[in-house]
Motif scaffolding. Structure first.
Motif, PDB file in Angstrom:
ATOM      1  N   GLN A 124      88.736 100.821  88.502  1.00  0.00           N
ATOM      2  CA  GLN A 124      89.322  99.736  87.738  1.00  0.00           C
ATOM      3  C   GLN A 124      88.698  98.382  88.079  1.00  0.00           C
ATOM      4  O   GLN A 124      88.919  97.399  87.367  1.00  0.00           O
ATOM      5  CB  GLN A 124      90.835  99.663  88.021  1.00  0.00           C
ATOM      6  CG  GLN A 124      91.572 100.970  87.886  1.00  0.00           C
ATOM      7  CD  GLN A 124      91.771 101.376  86.456  1.00  0.00           C
ATOM      8  OE1 GLN A 124      91.656 100.547  85.567  1.00  0.00           O
ATOM      9  NE2 GLN A 124      92.081 102.641  86.220  1.00  0.00           N
ATOM     10  N   ASN A 128      84.245  98.919  82.421  1.00  0.00           N
ATOM     11  CA  ASN A 128      84.170 100.335  82.078  1.00  0.00           C
ATOM     12  C   ASN A 128      82.813 100.743  81.526  1.00  0.00           C
ATOM     13  O   ASN A 128      82.338 101.854  81.788  1.00  0.00           O
ATOM     14  CB  ASN A 128      85.254 100.681  81.053  1.00  0.00           C
ATOM     15  CG  ASN A 128      86.637 100.681  81.673  1.00  0.00           C
ATOM     16  OD1 ASN A 128      86.781 100.849  82.873  1.00  0.00           O
ATOM     17  ND2 ASN A 128      87.651 100.494  80.863  1.00  0.00           N
ATOM     18  N   TYR A 132      80.781 104.059  82.801  1.00  0.00           N
ATOM     19  CA  TYR A 132      80.738 105.271  81.991  1.00  0.00           C
ATOM     20  C   TYR A 132      79.322 105.601  81.531  1.00  0.00           C
ATOM     21  O   TYR A 132      78.998 106.772  81.321  1.00  0.00           O
ATOM     22  CB  TYR A 132      81.670 105.129  80.788  1.00  0.00           C
ATOM     23  CG  TYR A 132      83.127 105.192  81.164  1.00  0.00           C
ATOM     24  CD1 TYR A 132      83.583 106.120  82.095  1.00  0.00           C
ATOM     25  CD2 TYR A 132      84.057 104.327  80.597  1.00  0.00           C
ATOM     26  CE1 TYR A 132      84.909 106.176  82.456  1.00  0.00           C
ATOM     27  CE2 TYR A 132      85.394 104.382  80.950  1.00  0.00           C
ATOM     28  CZ  TYR A 132      85.812 105.308  81.886  1.00  0.00           C
ATOM     29  OH  TYR A 132      87.136 105.374  82.244  1.00  0.00           O
ATOM     30  N   HIS A 155      88.511 111.218  82.571  1.00  0.00           N
ATOM     31  CA  HIS A 155      89.883 110.739  82.454  1.00  0.00           C
ATOM     32  C   HIS A 155      90.614 110.803  83.793  1.00  0.00           C
ATOM     33  O   HIS A 155      91.458 109.945  84.084  1.00  0.00           O
ATOM     34  CB  HIS A 155      90.623 111.544  81.395  1.00  0.00           C
ATOM     35  CG  HIS A 155      90.176 111.258  80.004  1.00  0.00           C
ATOM     36  ND1 HIS A 155      90.909 111.613  78.890  1.00  0.00           N
ATOM     37  CD2 HIS A 155      89.077 110.645  79.524  1.00  0.00           C
ATOM     38  CE1 HIS A 155      90.275 111.226  77.787  1.00  0.00           C
ATOM     39  NE2 HIS A 155      89.165 110.639  78.163  1.00  0.00           N
ATOM     40  N   HIS A 158      89.813 107.892  85.952  1.00  0.00           N
ATOM     41  CA  HIS A 158      90.429 106.672  85.447  1.00  0.00           C
ATOM     42  C   HIS A 158      91.930 106.662  85.695  1.00  0.00           C
ATOM     43  O   HIS A 158      92.515 105.607  85.951  1.00  0.00           O
ATOM     44  CB  HIS A 158      90.136 106.528  83.954  1.00  0.00           C
ATOM     45  CG  HIS A 158      90.352 105.141  83.441  1.00  0.00           C
ATOM     46  ND1 HIS A 158      89.564 104.081  83.804  1.00  0.00           N
ATOM     47  CD2 HIS A 158      91.297 104.621  82.604  1.00  0.00           C
ATOM     48  CE1 HIS A 158      89.978 102.978  83.205  1.00  0.00           C
ATOM     49  NE2 HIS A 158      91.037 103.275  82.485  1.00  0.00           N
ATOM     50  N   GLU A 215      97.393 107.296  79.526  1.00  0.00           N
ATOM     51  CA  GLU A 215      96.073 106.718  79.798  1.00  0.00           C
ATOM     52  C   GLU A 215      94.974 107.608  79.224  1.00  0.00           C
ATOM     53  O   GLU A 215      94.004 107.125  78.647  1.00  0.00           O
ATOM     54  CB  GLU A 215      95.895 106.537  81.300  1.00  0.00           C
ATOM     55  CG  GLU A 215      94.593 105.892  81.707  1.00  0.00           C
ATOM     56  CD  GLU A 215      94.507 104.420  81.338  1.00  0.00           C
ATOM     57  OE1 GLU A 215      93.382 103.897  81.240  1.00  0.00           O
ATOM     58  OE2 GLU A 215      95.569 103.812  81.133  1.00  0.00           O
ATOM     59  N   SER A 216      95.141 108.917  79.387  1.00  0.00           N
ATOM     60  CA  SER A 216      94.149 109.849  78.844  1.00  0.00           C
ATOM     61  C   SER A 216      94.193 109.880  77.321  1.00  0.00           C
ATOM     62  O   SER A 216      93.146 109.954  76.668  1.00  0.00           O
ATOM     63  CB  SER A 216      94.407 111.255  79.398  1.00  0.00           C
ATOM     64  OG  SER A 216      93.558 112.203  78.804  1.00  0.00           O
ATOM     65  N   ASP A 218      94.895 107.523  75.280  1.00  0.00           N
ATOM     66  CA  ASP A 218      94.345 106.304  74.682  1.00  0.00           C
ATOM     67  C   ASP A 218      92.919 105.994  75.129  1.00  0.00           C
ATOM     68  O   ASP A 218      92.345 105.002  74.664  1.00  0.00           O
ATOM     69  CB  ASP A 218      95.241 105.100  75.021  1.00  0.00           C
ATOM     70  CG  ASP A 218      96.610 105.208  74.384  1.00  0.00           C
ATOM     71  OD1 ASP A 218      96.711 105.887  73.343  1.00  0.00           O
ATOM     72  OD2 ASP A 218      97.571 104.626  74.912  1.00  0.00           O
ATOM     73  N   GLU A 219      92.366 106.787  76.017  1.00  0.00           N
ATOM     74  CA  GLU A 219      91.044 106.493  76.567  1.00  0.00           C
ATOM     75  C   GLU A 219      89.958 106.654  75.495  1.00  0.00           C
ATOM     76  O   GLU A 219      89.856 107.694  74.842  1.00  0.00           O
ATOM     77  CB  GLU A 219      90.751 107.419  77.746  1.00  0.00           C
ATOM     78  CG  GLU A 219      89.339 107.331  78.296  1.00  0.00           C
ATOM     79  CD  GLU A 219      88.972 105.927  78.765  1.00  0.00           C
ATOM     80  OE1 GLU A 219      87.835 105.525  78.512  1.00  0.00           O
ATOM     81  OE2 GLU A 219      89.832 105.252  79.364  1.00  0.00           O
ATOM     82  N   SER A 223      85.543 108.811  76.716  1.00  0.00           N
ATOM     83  CA  SER A 223      85.442 109.895  75.738  1.00  0.00           C
ATOM     84  C   SER A 223      84.222 109.716  74.839  1.00  0.00           C
ATOM     85  O   SER A 223      83.585 110.693  74.436  1.00  0.00           O
ATOM     86  CB  SER A 223      86.713 109.942  74.883  1.00  0.00           C
ATOM     87  OG  SER A 223      87.851 110.136  75.687  1.00  0.00           O
TER      88      SER A 223
END
Length: 282
Positions: A124, A128, A132, A155, A158, A215-216, A218-219, A223
C-alpha cells in the motif's frame, strides 16, 4: 366609571426562522448532493435508452441494456462469476495466512512485532501501477499471466494487510485468561485455540474476510496487468464499457459492484466492534 386602557399586544410571528441552522442546512444539502448525486446519475443511466447533452434527464427509459448485459452472448455473467470465484479464492488464501499470523502477532512476544505489521503495508506504500507492472513481468516468467491463480495471488498481496491487521486486532481483543482457564482444566493449546479464542475472534475474522472479499471484487489494476484478457472480471468489463462510451452497460456493471459492497459494509458495521477497532495496529 373608570376606563381601562387596552394596549394591543404585538402579533406573534407565525414562522420564526432560526438563522443558526441555515449554514448547517446548506452544508448538509451539499453533502447530500455530493453523495447521492452520482448515485442518482448512475441509476438513471441504468434505465436510459437515449440520453445526450443538453438534456438534463433521459429522453427514453427502458431495460433493453439490462437484457444485453445478461444475454447469453454478453460477458457480464462470465465476468461476474470470475469476480466471485477470484474473490472467494482470495479470501480463502488470505485468511489461511492471516489467522495464524494474527494469532501469533497477538499472543507471542515477537521481536520487531511493529516492523512485521508494517511490512504488510508495503504493497500500500507505493503506487499500484509500477508495482503491478513489475509483478506482471515476474508472473510472465512463471506462466502465471492470464491465469486465475495469478490474479488471486495479486489480490492476496493487496488484501493481506486488511486480513492480518484485523485478525491481529480480533485475537488481541480476546482475554488471554480465558485460554489459560481452558488450559488449566486440561485443554491442549490447539483445543484452547479452537474452542475459546477462535469463536470469540470470529466476528472480527468475519469482518476481515469481508474486507478482503470487497477489495478483491473491486480490484482493477492488478486484474488488468495480470489477468486481462484471459481472466475477465467486472471491473475490467466496467473499464471496457466506459472507455468505449457504453455508459448504460458501464452503469449496470457499476451497480452490480455497488450492491454487495453496501450490503457487506452493513454486516461489517454490525460485527466489527469498538473493542476490536481499538486493537488495530497495537
Amino acid at each position: 366609571m373608570s376606563t381601562i386602557d387596552h394596549v394591543p399586544s404585538q402579533p406573534r410571528a407565525l414562522f420564526a426562522i432560526d438563522w443558526f441552522w441555515v449554514p448547517r442546512a446548506v452544508i448538509l444539502g451539499l453533502l447530500a448532493f455530493i453523495i447521492f448525486g452520482p448515485l442518482t446519475n448512475l441509476l438513471l443511466w441504468t434505465v436510459a435508452e437515449r440520453w445526450y447533452f443538453p438534456h438534463v434527464l433521459p429522453l427514453e427509459y427502458g431495460l433493453s441494456y439490462w437484457g444485453r448485459v445478461f444475454s447469453p452472448r454478453g460477458t457480464a455473467m462470465e465476468s461476474l462469476s470470475n469476480s466471485i470465484m477470484v474473490a472467494t479464492l482470495t479470501v480463502i488464501v488470505a485468511m489461511a495466512l492471516a489467522v495464524p499470523a494474527g494469532y501469533a502477532l497477538a499472543r507471542l512476544k515477537l521481536p520487531f512485532r511493529a516492523l512485521i505489521l508494517l511490512t504488510f503495508l508495503i504493497p500500500q506504500a507505493f503506487p499500484n501501477l509500477p508495482v503491478y507492472v513489475n509483478i506482471a513481468r515476474i508472473f510472465y516468467q512463471f506462466g502465471l499471466n492470464g491465469t486465475v491463480a495469478g490474479v488471486v495471488l495479486v489480490h492476496v498481496t493487496h488484501g493481506l494487510v486488511y486480513a492480518v491487521w484485523i485478525a491481529t486486532a480480533a485475537f488481541s481483543a480476546v482475554d488471554t485468561e480465558l485460554e489459560e482457564a481452558a488450559r488449566s482444566i486440561g485443554a491442549g493449546p490447539i483445543r484452547a485455540f479452537r474452542d475459546v479464542s477462535l469463536p470469540l475472534a470470529a466476528p472480527g475474522l468475519l469482518a476481515s474476510a469481508i474486507f478482503v472479499f470487497l477489495e478483491s471484487l473491486d480490484e482493477f489494476t492488478g486484474s488488468y496487468f495480470v489477468g486481462a484478457p484471459d481472466v475477465n472480471t467486472l471491473p475490467l468489463l466496467l473499464y471496457t464499457a466506459s472507455s468505449g462510451g457504453n455508459y448504460q452497460i458501464a452503469s449496470i456493471t457499476a451497480l452490480l459492484l455497488l450492491i454487495p459492497s453496501v450490503g457487506f459494509m452493513f454486516i461489517v458495521e454490525r460485527f466489527l466492534k469498538s473493542d476490536v477497532l481499538s486493537k488495530v495496529g497495537h
